[in-house]
Scaffold this motif. Structure first.
Motif, PDB file in Angstrom:
ATOM      1  N   VAL A  41     -75.607  -5.858 -43.853  1.00 30.37           N
ATOM      2  CA  VAL A  41     -76.350  -5.261 -42.750  1.00 30.37           C
ATOM      3  C   VAL A  41     -75.888  -5.928 -41.458  1.00 30.37           C
ATOM      4  CG1 VAL A  41     -78.624  -4.779 -41.800  1.00 30.37           C
ATOM      5  CG2 VAL A  41     -78.302  -4.889 -44.284  1.00 30.37           C
ATOM      6  N   CYS A  42     -75.225  -5.162 -40.603  1.00 31.83           N
ATOM      7  CA  CYS A  42     -74.585  -5.710 -39.401  1.00 31.83           C
ATOM      8  C   CYS A  42     -75.303  -5.206 -38.152  1.00 31.83           C
ATOM      9  CB  CYS A  42     -73.107  -5.312 -39.355  1.00 31.83           C
ATOM     10  SG  CYS A  42     -72.192  -5.798 -40.835  1.00 31.83           S
ATOM     11  N   ALA A  43     -75.985  -6.119 -37.492  1.00 31.96           N
ATOM     12  CA  ALA A  43     -76.719  -5.763 -36.282  1.00 31.96           C
ATOM     13  C   ALA A  43     -76.847  -6.985 -35.385  1.00 31.96           C
ATOM     14  CB  ALA A  43     -78.093  -5.204 -36.622  1.00 31.96           C
ATOM     15  N   GLN A  44     -76.844  -6.753 -34.103  1.00 31.89           N
ATOM     16  CA  GLN A  44     -77.122  -7.798 -33.123  1.00 31.89           C
ATOM     17  C   GLN A  44     -78.277  -7.329 -32.264  1.00 31.89           C
ATOM     18  OE1 GLN A  44     -74.545  -8.490 -29.721  1.00 31.89           O
ATOM     19  NE2 GLN A  44     -74.576 -10.705 -30.111  1.00 31.89           N
ATOM     20  N   ASP A  45     -79.400  -8.007 -32.437  1.00 29.21           N
ATOM     21  CA  ASP A  45     -80.640  -7.569 -31.787  1.00 29.21           C
ATOM     22  C   ASP A  45     -80.920  -6.126 -32.209  1.00 29.21           C
ATOM     23  OD1 ASP A  45     -80.826 -10.073 -30.569  1.00 29.21           O
ATOM     24  OD2 ASP A  45     -79.620  -9.427 -28.863  1.00 29.21           O
ATOM     25  N   SER A  46     -80.977  -5.214 -31.252  1.00 32.00           N
ATOM     26  CA  SER A  46     -81.280  -3.818 -31.593  1.00 32.00           C
ATOM     27  C   SER A  46     -80.024  -2.974 -31.791  1.00 32.00           C
ATOM     28  CB  SER A  46     -82.135  -3.186 -30.485  1.00 32.00           C
ATOM     29  OG  SER A  46     -81.443  -3.217 -29.246  1.00 32.00           O
ATOM     30  N   VAL A  47     -78.850  -3.585 -31.614  1.00 27.52           N
ATOM     31  CA  VAL A  47     -77.592  -2.836 -31.741  1.00 27.52           C
ATOM     32  C   VAL A  47     -77.117  -2.864 -33.186  1.00 27.52           C
ATOM     33  CG1 VAL A  47     -75.196  -2.663 -30.994  1.00 27.52           C
ATOM     34  CG2 VAL A  47     -76.962  -3.388 -29.371  1.00 27.52           C
ATOM     35  N   LYS A  48     -76.979  -1.686 -33.770  1.00 19.95           N
ATOM     36  CA  LYS A  48     -76.428  -1.576 -35.120  1.00 19.95           C
ATOM     37  C   LYS A  48     -74.924  -1.367 -34.993  1.00 19.95           C
ATOM     38  CE  LYS A  48     -80.695   0.419 -36.902  1.00 19.95           C
ATOM     39  NZ  LYS A  48     -81.355   1.591 -37.548  1.00 19.95           N
ATOM     40  N   LYS A 136     -64.493  -3.043 -31.061  1.00 24.05           N
ATOM     41  CA  LYS A 136     -64.756  -2.970 -29.625  1.00 24.05           C
ATOM     42  C   LYS A 136     -65.468  -1.671 -29.286  1.00 24.05           C
ATOM     43  CE  LYS A 136     -62.553  -3.682 -25.134  1.00 24.05           C
ATOM     44  NZ  LYS A 136     -61.280  -3.949 -24.404  1.00 24.05           N
ATOM     45  N   LYS A 137     -66.529  -1.790 -28.496  1.00 24.95           N
ATOM     46  CA  LYS A 137     -67.292  -0.639 -28.036  1.00 24.95           C
ATOM     47  C   LYS A 137     -67.458  -0.780 -26.527  1.00 24.95           C
ATOM     48  CE  LYS A 137     -69.683  -0.115 -32.438  1.00 24.95           C
ATOM     49  NZ  LYS A 137     -69.056   1.150 -32.790  1.00 24.95           N
ATOM     50  N   GLY A 138     -66.664  -0.018 -25.788  1.00 28.71           N
ATOM     51  CA  GLY A 138     -66.649  -0.165 -24.346  1.00 28.71           C
ATOM     52  C   GLY A 138     -66.004  -1.495 -23.970  1.00 28.71           C
ATOM     53  N   GLU A 139     -66.671  -2.269 -23.142  1.00 28.72           N
ATOM     54  CA  GLU A 139     -66.164  -3.579 -22.768  1.00 28.72           C
ATOM     55  C   GLU A 139     -66.680  -4.688 -23.682  1.00 28.72           C
ATOM     56  OE1 GLU A 139     -67.267  -4.158 -18.708  1.00 28.72           O
ATOM     57  OE2 GLU A 139     -65.580  -2.995 -17.917  1.00 28.72           O
ATOM     58  N   THR A 140     -67.501  -4.334 -24.647  1.00 29.32           N
ATOM     59  CA  THR A 140     -68.102  -5.326 -25.535  1.00 29.32           C
ATOM     60  C   THR A 140     -67.405  -5.331 -26.881  1.00 29.32           C
ATOM     61  OG1 THR A 140     -70.253  -5.019 -24.468  1.00 29.32           O
ATOM     62  CG2 THR A 140     -70.231  -6.124 -26.603  1.00 29.32           C
ATOM     63  N   SER A 141     -67.019  -6.519 -27.331  1.00 34.09           N
ATOM     64  CA  SER A 141     -66.416  -6.687 -28.655  1.00 34.09           C
ATOM     65  C   SER A 141     -67.424  -7.374 -29.569  1.00 34.09           C
ATOM     66  CB  SER A 141     -65.135  -7.521 -28.565  1.00 34.09           C
ATOM     67  OG  SER A 141     -64.139  -6.852 -27.806  1.00 34.09           O
ATOM     68  N   TYR A 142     -67.588  -6.830 -30.778  1.00 37.11           N
ATOM     69  CA  TYR A 142     -68.518  -7.399 -31.756  1.00 37.11           C
ATOM     70  C   TYR A 142     -67.716  -8.066 -32.869  1.00 37.11           C
ATOM     71  CZ  TYR A 142     -72.150  -4.681 -29.430  1.00 37.11           C
ATOM     72  OH  TYR A 142     -73.015  -4.164 -28.496  1.00 37.11           O
ATOM     73  N   MET A 143     -68.129  -9.266 -33.213  1.00 35.02           N
ATOM     74  CA  MET A 143     -67.472 -10.038 -34.263  1.00 35.02           C
ATOM     75  C   MET A 143     -68.503 -10.547 -35.248  1.00 35.02           C
ATOM     76  SD  MET A 143     -65.108 -11.933 -31.488  1.00 35.02           S
ATOM     77  CE  MET A 143     -66.391 -11.519 -30.316  1.00 35.02           C
ATOM     78  N   ALA A 144     -68.050 -10.860 -36.453  1.00 35.03           N
ATOM     79  CA  ALA A 144     -68.947 -11.356 -37.504  1.00 35.03           C
ATOM     80  C   ALA A 144     -68.416 -12.664 -38.062  1.00 35.03           C
ATOM     81  CB  ALA A 144     -69.083 -10.321 -38.623  1.00 35.03           C
ATOM     82  N   THR A 145     -69.321 -13.604 -38.283  1.00 38.70           N
ATOM     83  CA  THR A 145     -68.949 -14.863 -38.903  1.00 38.70           C
ATOM     84  C   THR A 145     -68.696 -14.632 -40.390  1.00 38.70           C
ATOM     85  OG1 THR A 145     -70.316 -16.091 -37.340  1.00 38.70           O
ATOM     86  CG2 THR A 145     -69.703 -17.219 -39.369  1.00 38.70           C
ATOM     87  N   PRO A 146     -67.611 -15.154 -40.965  1.00 35.73           N
ATOM     88  CA  PRO A 146     -67.374 -15.012 -42.407  1.00 35.73           C
ATOM     89  C   PRO A 146     -68.583 -15.484 -43.216  1.00 35.73           C
ATOM     90  CG  PRO A 146     -65.441 -15.910 -41.349  1.00 35.73           C
ATOM     91  CD  PRO A 146     -66.517 -15.885 -40.297  1.00 35.73           C
ATOM     92  N   LYS A 163     -73.898 -13.037 -39.520  1.00 29.93           N
ATOM     93  CA  LYS A 163     -74.162 -13.340 -38.120  1.00 29.93           C
ATOM     94  C   LYS A 163     -73.204 -12.527 -37.250  1.00 29.93           C
ATOM     95  CE  LYS A 163     -75.367 -15.386 -34.291  1.00 29.93           C
ATOM     96  NZ  LYS A 163     -76.667 -15.148 -33.652  1.00 29.93           N
ATOM     97  N   ILE A 164     -73.747 -11.716 -36.368  1.00 34.72           N
ATOM     98  CA  ILE A 164     -72.955 -10.896 -35.456  1.00 34.72           C
ATOM     99  C   ILE A 164     -73.080 -11.478 -34.046  1.00 34.72           C
ATOM    100  CG2 ILE A 164     -72.556  -8.587 -34.541  1.00 34.72           C
ATOM    101  CD1 ILE A 164     -72.093  -8.757 -37.523  1.00 34.72           C
ATOM    102  N   TYR A 165     -71.962 -11.646 -33.382  1.00 34.60           N
ATOM    103  CA  TYR A 165     -71.994 -12.080 -31.992  1.00 34.60           C
ATOM    104  C   TYR A 165     -71.024 -11.217 -31.183  1.00 34.60           C
ATOM    105  CZ  TYR A 165     -67.803 -14.809 -33.278  1.00 34.60           C
ATOM    106  OH  TYR A 165     -66.572 -15.203 -33.727  1.00 34.60           O
ATOM    107  N   SER A 166     -71.138 -11.272 -29.872  1.00 33.04           N
ATOM    108  CA  SER A 166     -70.365 -10.355 -29.032  1.00 33.04           C
ATOM    109  C   SER A 166     -69.822 -11.074 -27.802  1.00 33.04           C
ATOM    110  CB  SER A 166     -71.220  -9.163 -28.590  1.00 33.04           C
ATOM    111  OG  SER A 166     -72.333  -9.608 -27.830  1.00 33.04           O
ATOM    112  N   THR A 167     -68.761 -10.509 -27.255  1.00 30.26           N
ATOM    113  CA  THR A 167     -68.182 -10.978 -26.004  1.00 30.26           C
ATOM    114  C   THR A 167     -67.842  -9.765 -25.145  1.00 30.26           C
ATOM    115  OG1 THR A 167     -65.934 -10.991 -26.923  1.00 30.26           O
ATOM    116  CG2 THR A 167     -67.193 -13.054 -27.055  1.00 30.26           C
ATOM    117  N   ILE A 168     -67.790  -9.970 -23.848  1.00 35.25           N
ATOM    118  CA  ILE A 168     -67.421  -8.910 -22.914  1.00 35.25           C
ATOM    119  C   ILE A 168     -66.028  -9.211 -22.369  1.00 35.25           C
ATOM    120  CG2 ILE A 168     -67.962  -7.788 -20.724  1.00 35.25           C
ATOM    121  CD1 ILE A 168     -70.882  -8.319 -21.266  1.00 35.25           C
ATOM    122  N   THR A 169     -65.133  -8.239 -22.490  1.00 36.02           N
ATOM    123  CA  THR A 169     -63.753  -8.396 -22.050  1.00 36.02           C
ATOM    124  C   THR A 169     -63.533  -7.674 -20.729  1.00 36.02           C
ATOM    125  OG1 THR A 169     -63.012  -8.478 -24.352  1.00 36.02           O
ATOM    126  CG2 THR A 169     -61.336  -8.062 -22.681  1.00 36.02           C
TER     127      THR A 169
END
Length: 344
Positions: A41-48, A136-146, A163-169
């Motif tokens: 199950v991959c989600a960050q806050d309310s973002v699936k 990548k979705k727009g300027e936001t990249s989503y990554m997952a910890t192994p 654990k899903i985390y994101s960065t803005i490029t």
């Protein structure tokens, strides 16, 4: 003649009862090997997070209540003795590095759907590693910890929450990356530390560069790039004998931690069994302040109840006890025949 038939019938009936008893108590290995599944199950806050590409690998198993690396992962200098919240993330990321460096084929692959979930089924019991590619979705990249998780022998469905985390490029910016070696060996009091180490840098799974770290470079290397959408990983080659390796990273900083572990032996290409006191799927602690500020949480919810034993429970007494019971029955029948002959 009738008494002889009755004795034969009694023996056959006893054998049938014993075999039925064995069939009822012995585990069904086929069920354990084909009926298990895991849902990521991959989600960050309310973002699936949809369209995230996942690979899973079977990296080990329990043996007599212990975890041991197996298959193509056997022999890697990763200490499985202490799978606690401070080390499980580093173990998972070290194994991920070996997968990339040695081009290990995945057990299964899958893509998250619109709900941010992906299901892997048909799994046998054992210790698994799940790794994902950045999406990548727009300027936001989503990554997952192994994620390390265990499939148990009860065939129950499981859910795992990487654990899903994101960065803005931002276009036109320069990415600066660092890889640093950290030694945990009592300031080399054992005099086992090498004078330098070799580290491979991988960009999007392909070898990009090889660097040498030593005291003159303060055991670190920095590089810059404009390719901010690339995924970078690091792999230490020729890890010193008696050292275990952990890898920790966030989006731009990599930490390779070598711990002096003389008790960790690798014989015949396989990791020696080491004890663990807790399930592998635990909550990972925060990373070292030297590298990452990101925390990782990896939990698995398992369906309750199990009629099958976990590895470590002993099945070997069942067969001898059953054979012993059969022997006693036969002895009793033969003794009855002898007594009847003596009376006649």
């Amino acid at each position: 003649m009738s008494e002889k038939k009755n004795r034969i019938f009694s023996v056959l009936l006893s054998l049938l009862c014993i075999f039925m008893l064995l069939a009822s108590v012995m585990p069904d290995s086929r069920a354990a090997e084909t009926n298990s599944s895991v849902t990521l199950v991959c989600a960050q806050d309310s973002v699936k997070v949809s369209s995230m590409y996942w690979k899973i690998y079977k990296v080990g198993e329990r043996r007599d209540g212990r975890f041991v690396l197996t298959g193509k992962f056997a022999g890697y200098p990763v200490d499985m003795n202490d799978l606690d919240t401070d080390t499980v993330r580093g173990i998972a990321q070290a194994l991920e590095s070996f997968i990339i460096g040695d081009s290990i084929e995945a057990h299964s692959t899958g893509l998250t759907n619109s709900d941010g979930t992906v299901v892997f089924s048909g799994l046998d019991s054992g210790l698994y590693l799940a790794v994902a590619k950045k999406v990548k979705k727009g300027e936001t990249s989503y990554m997952a910890t192994p994620l390390l998780f265990e499939i148990k022998e009860d065939g129950s469905a499981e859910k795992a929450f990487p654990k899903i985390y994101s960065t803005i490029t931002l276009e036109g910016s320069v990415g600066s990356y660092t890889v640093k070696k950290v030694w945990v060996d009592n300031d080399d009091s054992y005099e086992a530390r090498p004078v330098n180490v070799t580290v491979d840098l991988f960009k999007d799974g392909e070898l990009y560069d090889t660097v040498v770290l030593d005291e003159s470079s303060n055991w670190q290397h920095r590089w810059n790039t404009l390719e901010l959408d690339s995924e970078w990983r690091v792999l230490e080659r020729n890890i010193p004998v008696k050292y275990a390796v952990l890898v920790d990273y966030n989006s731009k900083q990599f930490l390779i931690k070598n711990s002096y572990a003389p008790e960790m032996l690798i014989e015949g290409g396989s990791q020696t069994a080491t004890t663990t006191t807790a399930p592998v799927t635990v909550t990972s602690g925060s990373t070292s302040s030297t590298s990452a500020a990101t925390t990782a949480t990896a939990t698995v919810t398992t369906a309750s109840g199990s009629s099958l034993p976990q590895t470590g429970q002993l099945w070997w007494p069942v067969l001898p006890l059953a054979l012993g019971g059969m022997t006693l029955i036969c002895i009793g029948l033969l003794s009855g025949k002898k007594n009847k002959n003596d009376e006649s």
